[in-house]
Design an enzyme around this catalytic site. Structure first.
Site, PDB file in Angstrom:
ATOM      1  CG  HIS A  58      -1.625  -1.164   1.484  1.00  0.00           C
ATOM      2  ND1 HIS A  58      -1.224  -2.376   1.842  1.00  0.00           N
ATOM      3  CD2 HIS A  58      -2.867  -1.292   1.027  1.00  0.00           C
ATOM      4  CE1 HIS A  58      -2.129  -3.443   1.956  1.00  0.00           C
ATOM      5  NE2 HIS A  58      -3.238  -2.754   1.437  1.00  0.00           N
TER       6      HIS A  58
ATOM      7  CE  LYS B 134      -4.708  -6.217  -0.294  1.00  0.00           C
ATOM      8  NZ  LYS B 134      -5.884  -6.399   0.552  1.00  0.00           N
TER       9      LYS B 134
END
Ligand code: DQA
Length: 257
Positions: free
Chosen positions: A149, A176
Site C-alpha cells: 500500500h 495485491k
C-alpha cells in the site's frame, strides 16, 4: 509466459480470476469484538461476496482466545462466504502499531483454528515474518495474499511492474497493490502496470488506485486484470471506496458483472 486462463484461485467455492466476474470484498472495521458479527450480517445482506475482517481495528491483540471465539462465530455466520483476515499496520495505512509477537500470534491462532480462508500480509514485512507466515499457510488450507500500500503516491509503470514481479517471487496465492494517485497519469500507471504484470506473473492480482481520482479502478478492475475490488458496507476502510450497492449498480451498468 503464464496462461491467463489458468490464473484462477478459489476462496471456499468462489472463483477469483480475470475471466470470472470481479468479486466485491467488504471490510469489517469493528473496534470491539461485540460489533464484529453485526457488521458481518450487514455485509451478508449486501452485494459483497467476500468478507475482509480488519482485525487491526481491534487494537493490539492480546486476547487470542476472544479472537478465536469471535472468528469461529464469524465463520459460522457467514457460511459459504469467503473470509480474508487482515492485520494492517500503521506503516501501510492501518491501525496496528506493529509488535511482531502479536502480529504473528494473531495470524497463527486464526490459521490453526481454520477460521480464515486467506490472510493478508504486507510485502514490506521482514523476510523472517513473511517466511513464518508462508510456512503456516503452506501447511494449511489458508491462502496468502501479499500486499503493498502506498498512501502517498503512485510509482511509474515500470517500477510498479517490477514491484509486482518482486512480490510474485515470494509465491503468494494473490498479489495485491493499492496506490494513491496524484494525477490522472497515476491512475493510468496503475492500470497499465496491472495489465503488464498480469501477463508476467503466475498468480491473480488485486489492484486499485485509491481516492476519488482512482474510483474507476474500483469499478472496472476486470478490464485491466484485477480480480476483486473493495467496497464499503458499514464504513469504508480506505479512501475512494464506493458503497457495495453503488459499486454493484455501476458494474451492472457497464456490464462488467
Ligand atoms: O488492501 C486493501 C485495500 C484497501 O486499502 C482499499 O483501498 O480498498 C482496503 C483495505 O481494507 C484492504 O485491506
Amino acid at each position: 509466459m503464464t496462461n491467463q486462463l489458468d490464473k484462477t484461485i478459489k476462496l471456499k467455492q468462489l472463483v477469483l480470476g480475470t475471466n470470472a466476474p470481479q468479486r466485491i470484498i467488504a471490510p469489517i472495521v469493528a473496534d470491539n469484538f461485540r460489533d464484529v458479527l453485526m457488521q458481518a450480517q450487514a455485509i451478508i445482506d449486501s452485494p459483497a461476496e467476500i468478507v475482509e475482517w480488519r482485525i487491526d481495528y481491534l487494537g493490539i491483540m492480546t486476547d487470542f482466545n476472544q479472537l478465536v471465539t469471535t472468528g469461529q462465530s464469524l465463520q459460522a455466520l457467514i457460511g459459504n462466504i469467503p473470509l480474508i483476515v487482515t492485520n494492517r499496520t500503521s506503516a501501510e495505512g492501518g491501525k496496528l502499531d506493529f509488535v511482531e509477537e502479536n502480529y504473528l500470534g494473531a495470524y497463527e491462532q486464526l490459521i490453526e483454528a481454520q477460521i480464515t480462508d486467506a490472510i493478508d500480509v504486507e510485502f514490506s514485512q521482514s523476510d523472517h515474518v513473511i517466511e513464518q507466515l508462508k510456512h503456516l499457510t503452506n501447511n494449511s488450507a489458508t491462502k496468502l495474499i501479499l500486499s503493498h500500500h502506498d498512501f502517498k503516491g503512485t510509482p511509474l509503470k515500470d517500477d510498479l511492474v517490477f514491484l509486482y514481479s518482486r512480490m510474485a517471487k515470494q509465491n503468494p496465492d494473490i498479489v495485491k497493490v493499492a496506490v494513491t494517485p496524484n494525477s490522472r497519469d497515476d491512475v493510468l500507471h496503475l492500470m497499465n502496470a496491472t495489465v503488464a504484470a498480469d501477463k508476467q506473473i503466475d498468480m491473480p492480482i488485486i489492484s486499485m488506485s485509491m481516492g476519488d481520482l482512482g474510483k474507476i479502478t474500483r469499478v472496472a478492475g476486470n478490464l485491466f486484470g484485477s480480480v476483486a475490488t473493495f467496497a464499503s458496507v458499514v464504513e469504508s476502510s480506505a479512501p475512494g471506496q464506493i458503497s457495495a450497492d453503488h459499486l454493484r449498480t455501476a458494474m451492472e451498468l457497464i456490464d462488467l458483472n
